[in-house]
Structures are given as structure tokens and as C-alpha cells.
Design an enzyme around this catalytic site. Structure first.
Site, short mmCIF file in Angstrom:
data_model
loop_
_atom_site.label_atom_id
_atom_site.label_comp_id
_atom_site.label_asym_id
_atom_site.label_seq_id
_atom_site.Cartn_x
_atom_site.Cartn_y
_atom_site.Cartn_z
N CYS A 231 0.94 -1.31 -0.16
CA CYS A 231 0.32 0.00 -0.18
C CYS A 231 1.05 1.28 -0.02
O CYS A 231 0.49 2.33 -0.65
CB CYS A 231 -0.94 -0.04 1.02
SG CYS A 231 -0.04 0.14 2.68
N HIS B 50 -2.11 0.73 7.30
CA HIS B 50 -2.25 0.88 5.78
C HIS B 50 -2.56 2.34 5.58
O HIS B 50 -2.77 3.23 6.12
CB HIS B 50 -3.90 0.07 5.69
CG HIS B 50 -4.26 0.07 4.26
ND1 HIS B 50 -3.43 -0.32 3.33
CD2 HIS B 50 -5.52 0.38 3.70
CE1 HIS B 50 -4.21 -0.31 2.23
NE2 HIS B 50 -5.46 0.20 2.42
N ASP C 96 -8.31 3.31 -2.89
CA ASP C 96 -7.30 2.41 -2.61
C ASP C 96 -6.86 1.44 -3.29
O ASP C 96 -7.75 0.46 -3.69
CB ASP C 96 -7.87 1.76 -1.35
CG ASP C 96 -7.05 0.70 -0.65
OD1 ASP C 96 -5.73 0.68 -0.79
OD2 ASP C 96 -7.54 0.30 0.42
#
Length: 299
Positions: free
Chosen positions: A74, A113, A129
């Protein structure tokens, strides 16, 4: 444009994600870019398992993803995607989330995250995302309780005090009595992560990036994996397994097969389109629970 970012090419990035649509800073463009990215660039942590360090540097991430056709986790993928959106005229900020880990059934530490909050010209806020692996395929409007049925599941954002929760309906393998789940009329909303809207800078994630690479409480450290969305499913490599997912009638049908270690390099090349720079050491070990909710600086 800075000397650093003038080495990054928007058109090469768009070609990497096979995007040929309009490039206007609106919701339709954002949705198309989001899907294109997820179906072209895998979520993967194989750098950790082949002796290739992960450094949060935009030029290095761009080279890895765009030029070498790799993926990333991420902190890499969402930061690079944020740069692309900014170049196309979107207003983007980085925010952090704590992930509800399916293996430990607990939330991870802060900055577990990284997400993107996109503000459209209309003033509406949208959550993007491209670095979660099994998350939503289309961006979610930041609206309390709004259900969003997508190819790979039904998602919603729910405001709980000062925290937003991203939840998925009837997510595979989760029972109504799982901590954090919200059962209602036969449905079970499963927590995936929680977040607030505090703006972060990329450097705020540096400690967690290291933690993800070395901690026995980290999925990325304990399991070598690479996963990519497909038009009607997903393909995932993990350790010595290949997991194929097909979405039909709102349900996910999964099949798993074993893969020999000597077959993995060819599989990665044929399926995901890249070759690793060093020998991969496959890993698929249990995740330790005793430190999964602590910040890495507390270790």
C-alpha cells in the site's frame, strides 16, 4: 515540476495500467483509473522475500511499478497512484488506517495501511485504495452507511464516533460472532479497516513500512504473496499455493492448488508479467498475535 518528478511520465504510467480513457478530474475518470490500476498492477510483497529492500522513494517506486512491471504494497502503490491523480488535476491527501486482520481477527497498529482521500470539484469526498489486495474495486463515496454493490462484493463506510469503518457484507470465512462484526437480519458486515481523516505525509508511514517487512506480526513478513484483480475474479500466489477466485451471483468461488518452488518464477512471469531480481524464498507462516496491535516503535 521538480527535478525529481520530471523523471516520471504520466503517459507511461497510463500505458502501464492499460488506461485509454479520458483524463478529466471527475468521478467517472477516477473510477476507470481505479479499476485499470487494480486489474493491471498486482498487490505484492515479494521484494521482502527476495532480498530487495523496499524504500519509500517516488522515483524508485515508479521505476519498480511502471518500468519493471512489478507491483507493491500500500505505501508504494497508493502513493504512486496519488501522484498520478495529482498530475491529472485531482485533489488528493494521504490518510492512514488500521487493518482488521483476517488471520488474527484483530486490528493492526496505526499506519498499518495507507489510503487516499480524493476531493472532487463538487466538494464530495471519495475513498480510493489500489493497495489493499482484496478490497473494493471502485472508489467509495465518504457517506455514512451507503451500500456499494461491486463485482467483488458489497461494501460500505460507516461512521463510528470519530472513526470511519470500511466494512464488507458477508465476507468469506467470517462468522457473526467474530469480534467487530455487525450481524443484522441474516447479514454480517465484516470490518476490513478503520480510519480517520487526518492528513498524513508519506514519511509518517516509514516506521510501519519497516515493521511490515520485518515483524512476525505482519502478513507481509510471514507470507510471500502476489495478487491481482481480474475482470470477474482474482488470482493470488501465496507461499506454495495458487488461489483462483471467481465472482458469481454475489459470491466468491475459490479454488486452490499447490505449486512447486521451481515453478514459481515462471508462474509469476506468465501470470503477473515480471521477473524478480533475486531468488525468491517462499514463505507461508502463521502470524504472531501478541504484538499485532502495537506500534513498531514500541518493540
Amino acid at each position: 515540476m521538480s527535478k525529481m518528478t520530471d523523471k516520471l511520465d504520466v503517459m507511461a504510467y497510463l500505458e502501464r495500467i492499460n488506461y485509454k480513457g479520458p483524463c478529466e478530474p471527475n468521478i467517472d475518470c477516477l473510477r476507470q483509473l481505479h479499476v485499470a490500476h487494480l486489474t493491471s498492477v498486482p498487490f505484492e510483497n515479494l521484494s521482502i522475500h527476495c532480498g530487495e529492500g523496499i524504500v519509500l522513494d517516488l522515483l524508485l517506486v515508479y521505476d519498480k511499478v511502471v518500468r519493471r512491471h512489478r507491483g507493491g504494497f500500500c505505501y508504494e502503490l497508493n502513493r504512486l497512484f496519488a501522484w498520478l491523480l495529482e498530475q491529472l488535476g485531482f485533489h488528493v491527501i494521504l490518510i492512514s488506517a488500521s487493518v482488521f486482520h483476517l488471520y488474527t481477527r484483530r486490528y493492526g497498529p496505526p499506519e498499518d495501511h495507507m489510503l487516499l482521500l480524493v476531493t472532487l470539484s463538487s466538494g464530495l469526498h471519495v475513498l480510493a485504495d489500489v493497495g489493499f489486495g482484496s478490497g473494493f474495486r471502485l472508489p467509495l463515496f465518504l457517506e455514512d452507511g451507503r451500500r456499494d454493490a461491486q463485482v467483488n462484493g458489497t461494501f460500505r463506510l460507516r461512521l463510528d464516533s470519530a472513526m470511519w469503518l470500511m466494512e464488507q457484507l458477508n465476507f468469506t470465512g467470517m462468522e457473526p460472532n467474530t469480534p467487530g462484526c455487525v450481524p443484522k437480519n441474516g447479514d454480517v458486515w465484516v470490518p476490513r479497516f478503520k480510519f480517520n481523516l487526518t492528513e498524513k505525509c508519506w514519511g509518517d508511514f516509514s516506521a510501519m513500512s519497516i515493521y511490515q517487512q520485518v515483524s512476525p506480526a505482519s502478513l507481509c513478513c510471514c507470507k510471500s504473496l502476489c495478487s491481482k484483480h481480474l475482470p470477474n475474479g482474482a488470482i493470488t500466489y501465496m507461499g506454495w499455493r495458487v488461489i483462483s477466485t471467481i465472482y458469481e451471483d454475489g459470491k466468491a468461488r475459490k479454488t486452490t492448488r499447490q505449486i512447486l518452488e521451481e515453478e514459481i518464477p515462471a508462474f509469476l512471469k506468465d501470470t503477473f508479467g515480471f521477473t524478480l531480481p533475486n531468488k525468491l524464498i517462499p514463505r507461508d507462516e502463521p502470524i504472531q498475535e501478541n504484538c499485532s496491535n502495537q506500534h513498531p516503535l514500541q518493540h
